[in-house]
Write an enzyme that holds these catalytic residues in place. Sequence first.
Site, PDB file in Angstrom:
ATOM      1  N   CYS A  39       0.811  -1.287  -0.098  1.00 23.66           N
ATOM      2  CA  CYS A  39      -0.051   0.037   0.020  1.00 23.66           C
ATOM      3  C   CYS A  39       0.778   1.282   0.104  1.00 23.66           C
ATOM      4  CB  CYS A  39      -1.026   0.109   1.118  1.00 23.66           C
ATOM      5  SG  CYS A  39      -0.380  -0.363   2.803  1.00 23.66           S
ATOM      6  N   ASP A  80      -7.438   5.553  -1.553  1.00 20.51           N
ATOM      7  CA  ASP A  80      -7.084   4.371  -0.825  1.00 20.51           C
ATOM      8  C   ASP A  80      -6.688   3.411  -1.577  1.00 20.51           C
ATOM      9  OD1 ASP A  80      -6.994   2.305   1.094  1.00 20.51           O
ATOM     10  OD2 ASP A  80      -8.839   2.510   1.938  1.00 20.51           O
ATOM     11  N   HIS A 114      -6.148   0.259  -0.827  1.00 15.93           N
ATOM     12  CA  HIS A 114      -6.539  -1.132  -0.475  1.00 15.93           C
ATOM     13  C   HIS A 114      -7.760  -1.566  -1.137  1.00 15.93           C
ATOM     14  CE1 HIS A 114      -4.156   0.723   2.667  1.00 15.93           C
ATOM     15  NE2 HIS A 114      -3.850  -0.464   3.238  1.00 15.93           N
TER      16      HIS A 114
END
Length: 349
Positions: free
Chosen positions: A37, A237, A239
């Site tokens: 990430c 994000d 993820h």
Amino acid sequence: DLARFRRDFCSRLWLTYRSGFPALPGTPRTSDCGWGCTLRSAQMLLGQGLVLHLLGRGDPSGWLRNPLEEQRDPSGQTRVLPGAPRAPRDAEQRHRTIVSWFSDHPRAPFGIHRLVELGREFGKSAGDWFGPAIAAHLLRGAVESCLETPGLAVYVAQDCTGTRDPSPNCGAPEPRQHRGLILLVPARLGGESLNPVYVECVKELLQLRSCLGIIGGRPRHSLYFLGFQGDSLLYLDPHLCQPCVDTARENFPLQSFHCCFPRKMAFGKMDPSCTFGFYAGRTELEELWGDLARVLAPTSAPERYPIFSLAEGHAQDQALDPPPGPPLPLLRQGKRPKKPPNSEEFVFL
């Protein structure tokens, strides 16, 4: 206004976990899910720098993506919506080229394979946790070795100081108007958690025209911060694990590389370890240094505890590219203000 904010947000590159790509160097791994990430957040910050460098700032002379321009038909192919205003053809092609540079393929100059390869110099390998400070150096190494981006330099600040060096050194020869600088500043804004004393300064840095955003997040959970609203950070994000896209295909689908749904996180949840990013074209360097000096050491708040400082001189690490452009008026931070009560010392990782 809201419409312009949405277009700007949807124009940011959204780079997430991927699966099904060629195995990473020396491993059987075909996905970065669960550990990559920070690298993806770093890619997003660099992607924004490349968009500004090659496509402009989204003003009348720049580029913004229209979030309603494309959609997928039932067969999975991309089609243009009737009546949707389109970016100039050459700008859209450059946009696709930038996206392809982040492809999950060993030949992509800024892809996950290249960043993992560079990580070996820091004792890192696929599956390890990469912090935001190491990510900054990986971006520098990737841009430095990329033949497709002559005229762009990346400088990583050292020892809590952004060093100003007037020597023009920006890669391969190219017309001077195309030269640009990405300044990366790794920082730690507190001990175990974010020290509230830094919040106002972070907000002011995010408002600068030159700011690319922050490689940051929650503890062990990296995010790409690109703005704020009230007491919350706005972010993209990484993820979400998406299938690998073959960017070598003509008109490959772009939907998975852009997100039109901003998310928010309270400042108090921000991990203190982060990296700030800034971009300046050759004619914008003086503006960048002036803006940073104004935010870091404002005359209206002389006791503000600065996140980092500016100083004249050369970087100690000779491998780092000095900022390009002509000599500028010297800027040096004044005497460091006294540390506020109960504040944490900050260090670079």
